[in-house]
Motif scaffolding. Structure first.
Motif, PDB file in Angstrom:
ATOM      1  N   VAL A  85       0.841  -1.201   0.000  1.00 59.60           N
ATOM      2  CA  VAL A  85       0.000   0.000   0.000  1.00 59.60           C
ATOM      3  C   VAL A  85       0.873   1.247   0.000  1.00 59.60           C
ATOM      4  O   VAL A  85       2.012   1.227   0.464  1.00 59.60           O
ATOM      5  N   ARG A  88       0.125   6.763   2.297  1.00 60.38           N
ATOM      6  CA  ARG A  88      -1.118   7.342   2.822  1.00 60.38           C
ATOM      7  C   ARG A  88      -2.244   7.107   1.832  1.00 60.38           C
ATOM      8  O   ARG A  88      -1.999   6.887   0.640  1.00 60.38           O
ATOM      9  N   PRO A  89      -3.490   7.135   2.304  1.00 63.92           N
ATOM     10  CA  PRO A  89      -4.627   6.934   1.403  1.00 63.92           C
ATOM     11  C   PRO A  89      -4.661   7.958   0.273  1.00 63.92           C
ATOM     12  O   PRO A  89      -4.167   9.081   0.416  1.00 63.92           O
ATOM     13  N   ASP A  96      -8.815   2.438  -2.680  1.00 70.04           N
ATOM     14  CA  ASP A  96      -7.843   2.028  -1.664  1.00 70.04           C
ATOM     15  C   ASP A  96      -8.208   0.673  -1.064  1.00 70.04           C
ATOM     16  O   ASP A  96      -7.336  -0.187  -0.879  1.00 70.04           O
ATOM     17  N   ARG A 130       1.554  -0.254   9.289  1.00 65.45           N
ATOM     18  CA  ARG A 130       1.422   0.561   8.081  1.00 65.45           C
ATOM     19  C   ARG A 130       0.111   0.245   7.376  1.00 65.45           C
ATOM     20  O   ARG A 130      -0.604   1.146   6.918  1.00 65.45           O
ATOM     21  N   PHE A 134      -3.187   2.751   6.835  1.00 63.28           N
ATOM     22  CA  PHE A 134      -3.695   3.016   5.494  1.00 63.28           C
ATOM     23  C   PHE A 134      -5.175   2.646   5.398  1.00 63.28           C
ATOM     24  O   PHE A 134      -5.994   3.425   4.876  1.00 63.28           O
TER      25      PHE A 134
END
Length: 237
Positions: A85, A88-89, A96, A130, A134
């Motif tokens: 991922v 960050r979004p 996402d 992480r 996310f």
């Protein structure tokens, strides 16, 4: 075997202890364990087998990984890196969550020993954290935090259920040669008998009209995933 410590492996700095400079790292040990588990299953990834792979004695590895539970925690967190991922979004929560779901499915299929765990335990390694940040951040679009928790649990439950089924089918095919297509063919005579009774109208609709059984595994997964994401969309404040 271990040192009697309870808690997380992540709370112990790597390389802690007396003696000469460490000859191995947790990453080396974890990598060897994953290679063995991928090839021969989780039970095969014993300290003795890992030590043989690394060319050392099993007892020496407990300096780096004190217990079996610690080893599994390290293995799970390491493969979570494959969720891949961004930092960050993106602002598109649906995209996402789709990324998380599809990458998680691929991760499980690459490492089917994950399905041998009763349920992959919650860990607090760097890759887990992480991914958590996310995923929760992706749904931080007006949902209360408890709602985010439930919605992500629903998404994860869908992914886990489907991929466990895929792994089980793969195991069945290896052991008996029974494919979904062969199963449908061999079941066809009895299915026709059931339809002939006229007593099962919903089953008849499934047989005659359902498209899902004729889709590929990936198409089935994505179809169901879209329905789960629709439910999340409908729950938005």
């Amino acid at each position: 075997m271990g040192d009697g410590r309870r808690g997380s492996i992540w709370s112990i700095p790597e390389g802690q202890g007396r003696g000469s400079r460490p000859a191995y790292s947790r990453a080396q040990i974890t990598g060897a364990a994953i290679r063995i588990a991928d090839a021969d299953g989780l039970d095969a990834a014993s300290m003795r087998r890992i030590a043989a792979d690394l060319g050392t004695g099993a007892m020496s590895l407990y300096r780096y990984v004190p217990s079996r539970d610690d080893l599994i925690e390290l293995m799970i967190d390491h493969v979570l890196l494959e969720a891949d991922v961004p930092e960050r979004p993106t602002g598109d929560w649906r995209a996402d969550l789709t990324l998380i779901a599809e990458n998680t499915r691929r991760m499980w299929l690459r490492h089917p020993w994950l399905a041998g765990l009763q349920r992959p335990r919650a860990t607090f390694g760097p890759n887990r954290m992480r991914l958590l940040e996310f995923a929760f951040g992706a749904l931080d679009v007006g949902f209360p935090i408890d709602e985010i928790f439930i919605l992500l649990d629903m998404l994860n439950g869908y992914v886990e259920r489907v991929v466990r089924g895929e792994i089980e089918w793969a195991r069945e095919m290896r052991q008996s040669g029974m494919t979904p297509q062969r199963w449908m063919t061999e079941s066809a005579p009895y299915v026709r008998e059931l339809l002939g009774t006229g007593r099962y109208p919903m089953f008849e609709r499934i047989v005659m009209d359902a498209r899902l059984p004729h889709m590929s595994a990936e198409e089935q997964f994505r179809y169901g995933l879209d329905r789960v994401l629709d439910c999340i969309a409908a729950a938005r404040p």
